[in-house]
Design a protein around this motif. Structure first.
Motif, PDB file in Angstrom:
ATOM      1  N   TRP A  91     -17.828   1.593  -9.003  1.00  0.00           N
ATOM      2  CA  TRP A  91     -17.412   2.870  -9.599  1.00  0.00           C
ATOM      3  C   TRP A  91     -18.194   3.177 -10.878  1.00  0.00           C
ATOM      4  N   ARG A 138       0.825  -1.205   0.000  1.00  0.00           N
ATOM      5  CA  ARG A 138       0.000   0.000   0.000  1.00  0.00           C
ATOM      6  C   ARG A 138       0.864   1.262   0.000  1.00  0.00           C
ATOM      7  N   THR A 195      -8.443   4.113  -5.937  1.00  0.00           N
ATOM      8  CA  THR A 195      -8.424   5.300  -5.080  1.00  0.00           C
ATOM      9  C   THR A 195      -7.240   6.193  -5.390  1.00  0.00           C
ATOM     10  N   HIS A 196      -6.082   5.623  -5.649  1.00  0.00           N
ATOM     11  CA  HIS A 196      -4.866   6.421  -5.815  1.00  0.00           C
ATOM     12  C   HIS A 196      -4.483   6.672  -7.271  1.00  0.00           C
ATOM     13  N   GLU A 206      -9.494  -1.647  -4.822  1.00  0.00           N
ATOM     14  CA  GLU A 206      -9.949  -0.398  -4.212  1.00  0.00           C
ATOM     15  C   GLU A 206      -8.785   0.576  -3.995  1.00  0.00           C
ATOM     16  N   HIS A 207      -7.670   0.065  -3.491  1.00  0.00           N
ATOM     17  CA  HIS A 207      -6.528   0.941  -3.230  1.00  0.00           C
ATOM     18  C   HIS A 207      -5.984   1.519  -4.537  1.00  0.00           C
ATOM     19  N   THR A 229       1.050   3.859  -3.200  1.00  0.00           N
ATOM     20  CA  THR A 229       0.620   5.246  -3.002  1.00  0.00           C
ATOM     21  C   THR A 229       1.693   6.209  -3.503  1.00  0.00           C
TER      22      THR A 229
END
Length: 377
Positions: free
Chosen positions: A352, A263, A316-317, A312-313, A267
């Motif tokens: 989404w 993660r 999101t980024h 999802e991660h 990021t």
């Protein structure tokens, strides 16, 4: 389940490999020759002649030692319309190990990987239910002598040539398979210097690393901010789902740590706008799904539940503009049918909405790999 019907005309599989042990001098040729002549014996002797790291990476010799060309792929994707509402109509071929075993073994005039390009463009894509070939990513090593000339030879073979990949994955666990010949390859001075030939030709680079190596991709992206970089297999967090190798992912705490570090690195990588992520390798054995030779996941719902936090991660980024789907077939085949893989990813992405589905399953790959849209009949 959400359908892609009415959202896109067809799926782009941005990560497919093809090979034929009778014709191709690729990395697994020893096992391939054995299996070709005595397939039954090949199954039994596979654990003896192949390292544990290689066994865990592919699970079964049938994955790598049998021909896998458009006819076999067409059979594997036949069930996709039933779950997705649309077929897979376009593929991006990813280099599949036509290379010298190390840069030291590769002579200056070596063009073995160019032969792979010739082989791939000669395959019957677009025939008998097989999708069209939309683009091709070849093997080439920026550290190699006359790297620029080799790039030009690939381009001379086909106008579908879009860029290169060299697998640079290396793991500190001695029983997890290494793909690269040295640690820190992507961030090395020789690699960064040679990479200028990719940038000068406005080509794409596909990066294949384990998750602990993601900062090497950050270095590359920072040094060449105008060159598109595609991270394969969402960064390969090896062992995140279960034990592999000697000790990787052996405990719940170890697996949580793999996830945490993945993660953090993802990021950071997302801050480099020239980097896209491929949601490929979703069922790779090296993620730690299990050691049975055929099927370690179960069903679509289980796969969706397991990959959901990663999807999802990433969304999101990276947003929905820098993410695309790839099957990683046939490497993922032992753990997941194609319809199960596609269905699980649709389930994860449906929250989404149709715009995200359109981009991830088609538009982003068309744009990134400069693939012409299929004309309406």
């Amino acid at each position: 389940m959400t359908s892609l019907d009415g959202v896109i005309p067809g799926i782009v599989d941005a990560h497919l490999q093809q090979w034929n042990p009778r014709r191709t001098p690729w990395a697994a040729n020893r096992a391939s020759r054995l299996y070709r002549f005595v397939p039954g014996i090949g199954d039994r002797i596979f654990p003896v002649i192949v390292s544990r790291a290689d066994r865990e990476y592919v699970l079964t010799p049938r994955t790598v030692a049998r021909t896998y060309e458009p006819r076999q792929y067409a059979a594997d994707i036949a069930g996709v319309p039933a779950v997705a509402g649309v077929p897979i109509d376009t593929v991006v071929h990813m280099e599949s190990h036509w290379r010298a075993e190390s840069i030291e073994d590769q002579p200056a005039e070596d063009t073995t990987s160019v032969e792979e390009t010739r082989y791939v463009v000669g395959l019957p894509f677009g025939e008998r239910g097989a999708p069209r070939l939309g683009a091709l990513i070849a093997h080439a090593d920026p550290r190699a002598p006359e790297f620029g000339r080799i790039l030009d030879e690939h381009a001379a073979v086909t106008d579908l040539f879009r860029g290169v990949r060299i697998i640079s994955s290396r793991h500190p666990d001695p029983r997890v398979r290494d793909g690269g010949d040295t640690e820190g390859m992507l961030a090395s001075a020789a690699f960064l210097e040679g990479f200028g030939e990719i940038a000068a030709r406005k080509l794409i680079f596909d990066a294949s690393v384990y998750s602990h190596q993601l900062y090497d991709v950050v270095t590359l992206a920072r040094e060449y901010p105008d060159t598109p970089i595609v991270l394969d297999h969402f960064g390969i967090p090896a062992g995140v789902f279960g034990p592999i190798g000697l000790r990787t992912g052996a405990t719940a705490a170890a697996r949580a740590d793999i996830m945490r570090l993945w993660r953090e690195r993802m990021t950071t990588l997302a801050g480099h706008r020239n980097v896209s992520v491929k949601l490929s390798g979703l069922a790779m054995p090296v993620l730690g799904f299990g050691h049975e030779r055929w099927g370690n996941i179960g069903d679509q719902a289980t796969l969706a539940e397991m990959i959901g936090p990663f999807v999802e991660h990433i969304i999101t980024h990276f947003g929905t503009e820098r993410v695309m789907y790839g099957s990683n077939y046939p490497i993922d085949k032992p753990n997941s049918r194609m319809d199960m893989q596609v269905g699980a990813l649709i389930d994860c992405l449906s929250r989404w909405g149709p715009d995200a589905l359109r981009k991830v399953f088609r538009d982003n790959a068309l744009r990134t790999y400069s693939i012409e849209e299929v004309s309406a009949p």
